[in-house]
Design an enzyme around this catalytic site. Structure first.
Site, PDB file in Angstrom:
ATOM      1  N   ASP A  56      34.357  93.838  20.328  1.00  0.00           N
ATOM      2  CA  ASP A  56      34.502  94.807  21.472  1.00  0.00           C
ATOM      3  C   ASP A  56      35.539  94.659  22.369  1.00  0.00           C
ATOM      4  O   ASP A  56      36.356  93.737  22.144  1.00  0.00           O
ATOM      5  CB  ASP A  56      33.069  94.667  22.123  1.00  0.00           C
TER       6      ASP A  56
ATOM      7  N   LYS B 235      32.346 106.927  26.523  1.00  0.00           N
ATOM      8  CA  LYS B 235      32.327 107.306  28.241  1.00  0.00           C
ATOM      9  C   LYS B 235      32.127 108.649  28.664  1.00  0.00           C
ATOM     10  O   LYS B 235      31.378 108.813  29.606  1.00  0.00           O
ATOM     11  CB  LYS B 235      33.767 106.766  28.763  1.00  0.00           C
TER      12      LYS B 235
END
Length: 265
Positions: free
Chosen positions: A10, A51
């Site tokens: 990540d 997002k």
């Protein structure tokens, strides 16, 4: 025994941005600009998803909808969500451009992986624009993954396995048990489990802990141990095969899966 072929990291809270502070600040700033306050814990509970999706989830929270209606006498529209996202994106792009730092032991782990001929890749909740800046800034600090994937490269973002599957295909890897996903959120662990790969969760730099390095150092030992135990439980419940304090502990886990011949190559 099966050699590890690829480690997938990540970004925020794992490779950069200790505590995953920048996305939280960006989300809060976007909603604050619209006159809406959001609690940090509510933001962090979905940290790791794409997002646009994260903005949409925040906008659907009952307390946000009530506050929005009280202020604007109407519900949140798609246009409102787009405006919130645009503010969020610009804020985060600016932070990535000026504040990006690597978490501890990133470069040491990268050296280990390259020495053992293990591919390095990344998945993220960042958009391509965010990823481009994060990668550029991390590159200036010495971090150079071979392959970086965002939701825009695949059909579905995390926790779906699409980004990991994309990476496996790119590297001609057929056995998911030769792949490791390293991350700091529940979403990271779920992504790894959905792809059938090994999963490693991080504590100290994690969004779940949500502290800067300075604040972590100042944390009383009793509080620290309690928080670490709670985060370990959360990551394990989400599917983590291993939970480590920081990246310096990752090579020892990977070594368990390396044949003696490869380990000493």
């Amino acid at each position: 025994m099966t050699d590890i072929q690829c480690v997938i990291f990540d970004w925020a809270g794992t490779i950069i941005d200790f505590g995953s502070l920048d996305p939280v600040l960006a989300f809060q700033s976007a909603f604050n600009a619209a006159g809406i306050q959001i609690d940090t814990d509510r933001i962090r509970q979905d940290m790791g998803i794409e997002k646009h999706e994260h903005i949409a989830k925040l906008a659907k929270m009952p307390e946000v909808q009530r506050a929005w209606f009280a202020k604007y006498k109407r519900g949140i529209t798609d246009a409102d969500q787009l405006q919130l996202f645009n503010y969020f994106e610009q804020f985060l792009l600016n932070r990535l451009s000026t504040e990006t730092t690597l978490t501890p032991a990133v470069l040491q782990v990268q050296t280990y992986l390259k020495a053992h001929h293990i591919h390095i890749a990344t998945t993220t909740g960042y958009t391509k624009a965010m990823l481009a800046i994060a990668a550029k800034q991390a590159g200036l600090l010495g971090y150079h993954p071979e392959l970086m994937v965002s939701k825009e490269d695949v059909a579905a973002g995390r926790p779906a396995p699409d980004m990991i599957n994309h990476i496996m295909t790119a590297f001609n890897i057929t056995d998911p048990q030769t792949v490791v996903k390293v991350g700091d959120t529940v979403i990271d662990m779920q992504e790894g489990k959905n792809a059938g790969v090994l999963t490693v969760g991080l504590i100290e730099s994690s969004s779940l802990l949500g502290l800067s390095q300075a604040k972590l150092i100042d944390l009383p030992q009793k509080t620290r141990l309690a928080k670490f135990a709670e985060i370990t439980k959360t990551l394990k419940a989400a599917g983590a095969d291993y939970v480590i304090h920081n990246l310096s502990e990752l090579p020892a886990i990977l070594a368990k899966y390396q044949t003696p011949q490869k380990e000493h190559a």
